[in-house]
Design a protein around this motif. Structure first.
Motif, PDB file in Angstrom:
ATOM      1  N   ARG A 157      35.508  33.800  40.780  1.00 30.45           N
ATOM      2  CA  ARG A 157      34.243  33.376  41.382  1.00 30.45           C
ATOM      3  C   ARG A 157      33.075  34.213  40.866  1.00 30.45           C
ATOM      4  O   ARG A 157      32.006  33.683  40.530  1.00 30.45           O
ATOM      5  N   LEU A 158      33.274  35.526  40.776  1.00 32.75           N
ATOM      6  CA  LEU A 158      32.213  36.403  40.283  1.00 32.75           C
ATOM      7  C   LEU A 158      31.924  36.168  38.804  1.00 32.75           C
ATOM      8  O   LEU A 158      30.794  36.344  38.344  1.00 32.75           O
ATOM      9  N   ALA A 159      32.939  35.760  38.045  1.00 37.98           N
ATOM     10  CA  ALA A 159      32.753  35.513  36.612  1.00 37.98           C
ATOM     11  C   ALA A 159      31.761  34.397  36.361  1.00 37.98           C
ATOM     12  O   ALA A 159      31.091  34.372  35.321  1.00 37.98           O
ATOM     13  N   ASN A 160      31.640  33.506  37.313  1.00 36.59           N
ATOM     14  CA  ASN A 160      30.725  32.371  37.171  1.00 36.59           C
ATOM     15  C   ASN A 160      29.423  32.580  37.945  1.00 36.59           C
ATOM     16  O   ASN A 160      28.693  31.630  38.206  1.00 36.59           O
ATOM     17  N   SER A 161      29.158  33.843  38.307  1.00 31.97           N
ATOM     18  CA  SER A 161      27.944  34.159  39.068  1.00 31.97           C
ATOM     19  C   SER A 161      26.994  34.989  38.212  1.00 31.97           C
ATOM     20  O   SER A 161      27.307  35.372  37.083  1.00 31.97           O
ATOM     21  N   ASP A 162      25.843  35.304  38.783  1.00 30.36           N
ATOM     22  CA  ASP A 162      24.859  36.132  38.092  1.00 30.36           C
ATOM     23  C   ASP A 162      25.284  37.596  38.031  1.00 30.36           C
ATOM     24  O   ASP A 162      24.600  38.407  37.404  1.00 30.36           O
ATOM     25  N   TYR A 163      26.394  37.945  38.682  1.00 33.75           N
ATOM     26  CA  TYR A 163      26.831  39.339  38.737  1.00 33.75           C
ATOM     27  C   TYR A 163      27.780  39.715  37.604  1.00 33.75           C
ATOM     28  O   TYR A 163      28.171  40.883  37.487  1.00 33.75           O
ATOM     29  N   ASN A 164      28.167  38.754  36.786  1.00 36.00           N
ATOM     30  CA  ASN A 164      29.141  39.023  35.740  1.00 36.00           C
ATOM     31  C   ASN A 164      28.764  40.233  34.892  1.00 36.00           C
ATOM     32  O   ASN A 164      29.595  41.105  34.625  1.00 36.00           O
ATOM     33  N   ASN A 165      27.512  40.314  34.456  1.00 33.12           N
ATOM     34  CA  ASN A 165      27.107  41.402  33.565  1.00 33.12           C
ATOM     35  C   ASN A 165      26.789  42.698  34.307  1.00 33.12           C
ATOM     36  O   ASN A 165      26.372  43.677  33.693  1.00 33.12           O
ATOM     37  N   LYS A 166      27.003  42.721  35.609  1.00 34.29           N
ATOM     38  CA  LYS A 166      26.779  43.932  36.399  1.00 34.29           C
ATOM     39  C   LYS A 166      28.096  44.565  36.822  1.00 34.29           C
ATOM     40  O   LYS A 166      28.120  45.515  37.604  1.00 34.29           O
ATOM     41  N   ILE A 167      29.206  44.051  36.289  1.00 31.85           N
ATOM     42  CA  ILE A 167      30.525  44.457  36.745  1.00 31.85           C
ATOM     43  C   ILE A 167      31.232  45.332  35.714  1.00 31.85           C
ATOM     44  O   ILE A 167      31.294  45.002  34.534  1.00 31.85           O
ATOM     45  N   LEU A 168      31.746  46.472  36.173  1.00 28.92           N
ATOM     46  CA  LEU A 168      32.631  47.321  35.388  1.00 28.92           C
ATOM     47  C   LEU A 168      34.024  47.200  35.999  1.00 28.92           C
ATOM     48  O   LEU A 168      34.203  47.436  37.198  1.00 28.92           O
ATOM     49  N   ILE A 169      35.000  46.828  35.183  1.00 31.36           N
ATOM     50  CA  ILE A 169      36.365  46.679  35.673  1.00 31.36           C
ATOM     51  C   ILE A 169      37.220  47.834  35.170  1.00 31.36           C
ATOM     52  O   ILE A 169      37.344  48.056  33.962  1.00 31.36           O
ATOM     53  N   MET A 184      46.726  45.667  28.261  1.00 25.94           N
ATOM     54  CA  MET A 184      46.145  44.708  27.333  1.00 25.94           C
ATOM     55  C   MET A 184      46.243  43.282  27.863  1.00 25.94           C
ATOM     56  O   MET A 184      45.327  42.471  27.683  1.00 25.94           O
ATOM     57  N   ASN A 185      47.330  42.978  28.553  1.00 28.20           N
ATOM     58  CA  ASN A 185      47.462  41.655  29.167  1.00 28.20           C
ATOM     59  C   ASN A 185      46.386  41.443  30.234  1.00 28.20           C
ATOM     60  O   ASN A 185      45.809  40.346  30.343  1.00 28.20           O
ATOM     61  N   SER A 186      46.129  42.483  31.015  1.00 23.47           N
ATOM     62  CA  SER A 186      45.066  42.395  32.028  1.00 23.47           C
ATOM     63  C   SER A 186      43.713  42.186  31.359  1.00 23.47           C
ATOM     64  O   SER A 186      42.899  41.370  31.808  1.00 23.47           O
ATOM     65  N   LYS A 187      43.472  42.929  30.270  1.00 23.26           N
ATOM     66  CA  LYS A 187      42.200  42.835  29.556  1.00 23.26           C
ATOM     67  C   LYS A 187      41.991  41.416  29.009  1.00 23.26           C
ATOM     68  O   LYS A 187      40.906  40.841  29.143  1.00 23.26           O
ATOM     69  N   VAL A 188      43.032  40.865  28.386  1.00 28.83           N
ATOM     70  CA  VAL A 188      42.920  39.514  27.816  1.00 28.83           C
ATOM     71  C   VAL A 188      42.653  38.493  28.920  1.00 28.83           C
ATOM     72  O   VAL A 188      41.806  37.600  28.770  1.00 28.83           O
ATOM     73  N   PHE A 189      43.354  38.613  30.043  1.00 26.46           N
ATOM     74  CA  PHE A 189      43.144  37.701  31.172  1.00 26.46           C
ATOM     75  C   PHE A 189      41.687  37.752  31.629  1.00 26.46           C
ATOM     76  O   PHE A 189      41.042  36.715  31.843  1.00 26.46           O
ATOM     77  N   GLU A 191      39.041  38.933  29.917  1.00 26.84           N
ATOM     78  CA  GLU A 191      38.142  38.462  28.863  1.00 26.84           C
ATOM     79  C   GLU A 191      38.078  36.939  28.853  1.00 26.84           C
ATOM     80  O   GLU A 191      37.005  36.361  28.621  1.00 26.84           O
ATOM     81  N   ASN A 192      39.193  36.306  29.129  1.00 30.67           N
ATOM     82  CA  ASN A 192      39.209  34.838  29.182  1.00 30.67           C
ATOM     83  C   ASN A 192      38.392  34.305  30.351  1.00 30.67           C
ATOM     84  O   ASN A 192      37.909  33.163  30.305  1.00 30.67           O
ATOM     85  N   LEU A 193      38.209  35.136  31.365  1.00 27.87           N
ATOM     86  CA  LEU A 193      37.337  34.750  32.481  1.00 27.87           C
ATOM     87  C   LEU A 193      35.864  34.967  32.131  1.00 27.87           C
ATOM     88  O   LEU A 193      34.983  34.406  32.789  1.00 27.87           O
ATOM     89  N   GLY A 194      35.623  35.835  31.119  1.00 30.89           N
ATOM     90  CA  GLY A 194      34.246  36.099  30.698  1.00 30.89           C
ATOM     91  C   GLY A 194      33.793  37.528  30.876  1.00 30.89           C
ATOM     92  O   GLY A 194      32.624  37.857  30.626  1.00 30.89           O
TER      93      GLY A 194
END
Length: 212
Positions: A157-169, A184-189, A191-194
């Motif tokens: 849900r957050l990946a499709n919001s205006d907050y995507n570029n404010k998030i550090l995971i 790496m599997n987590s990272k790819v998952f 990244e596919n969300l954006g």
């Protein structure tokens, strides 16, 4: 919107630099967390709430507002952590409404809460730091003793919001629970969300050291 008069504050750590968001920050931590992580950074957050003192929003605001000049000069502000701060979104809102519009507000969260808890304070949030543990459901459940269904749904849900570029995971290497390949599997998952902003690190587990 209901007014929340009290919350279980674990601590207020002032004049922090470089670890909890931009600039000079004050870290406000709460008792209470839905997870039971093996190497918990703040195990005291699970303390019986009947034995602690609760704070009012004005009491918390008055402490963190003391350093407003530092916040404004460095682009800093207040970080809410825990435990899980989003369990107390209504209380945090009452604190911020007292005068935090010019501060950089950061939330450190596992994101294992209902999305509505984030929505309550979203107009004030500048940064979100999410510790996902591991995106693999089996690894997550083994480490936290809790499902990550809410986490994954909230990330989508957050990946499709205006907050995507404010998030550090934050994606940790947890001895005995996950591997570099799992990371790496987590990272790819993600990244596919954006998502593209990650912090990779290793939990220190020797001699009961729970610090990053």
């Amino acid at each position: 919107m209901k007014t929340v008069s009290y919350a279980p504050i674990m601590g207020i750590d002032r004049l922090r630099m470089g670890s909890d968001g931009n600039g000079i920050t004050s870290l406000v931590t709460f008792y209470g967390c839905p997870l039971k992580c093996r190497f918990c950074l703040n195990p005291q957050c699970h303390k019986d709430l009947s034995s602690i003192t609760f704070s009012k929003p004005k009491e918390v605001f008055d402490v963190v507002a003391t350093d407003e000049l530092y916040y404004l000069a460095t682009g800093g502000g207040v970080t809410f952590g825990g435990g899980e701060p989003l369990l107390y979104s209504d209380f945090i809102l009452e604190v911020l409404k007292l005068g935090a519009k010019k501060w950089n507000i950061t939330i450190e969260t596992s994101l294992n809460v209902k999305y509505e808890q984030f929505d309550i304070i979203s107009p004030y949030i500048n940064e979100i730091i999410i510790d996902i543990k591991d995106i693999n459901t089996q690894i997550y459940e083994k480490y936290t003793r809790h499902s990550n269904t809410l986490v994954i749904n909230n990330l989508k849900r957050l990946a499709n919001s205006d907050y995507n570029n404010k998030i550090l995971i934050r994606i940790p290497l947890i001895a005995g629970y996950n591997t570099e390949d799992d990371i790496m599997n987590s990272k790819v998952f993600l990244e596919n969300l954006g998502y593209s902003n990650f912090d990779f690190f290793k939990y220190k587990t020797d001699n009961n050291d729970r610090k990053r």
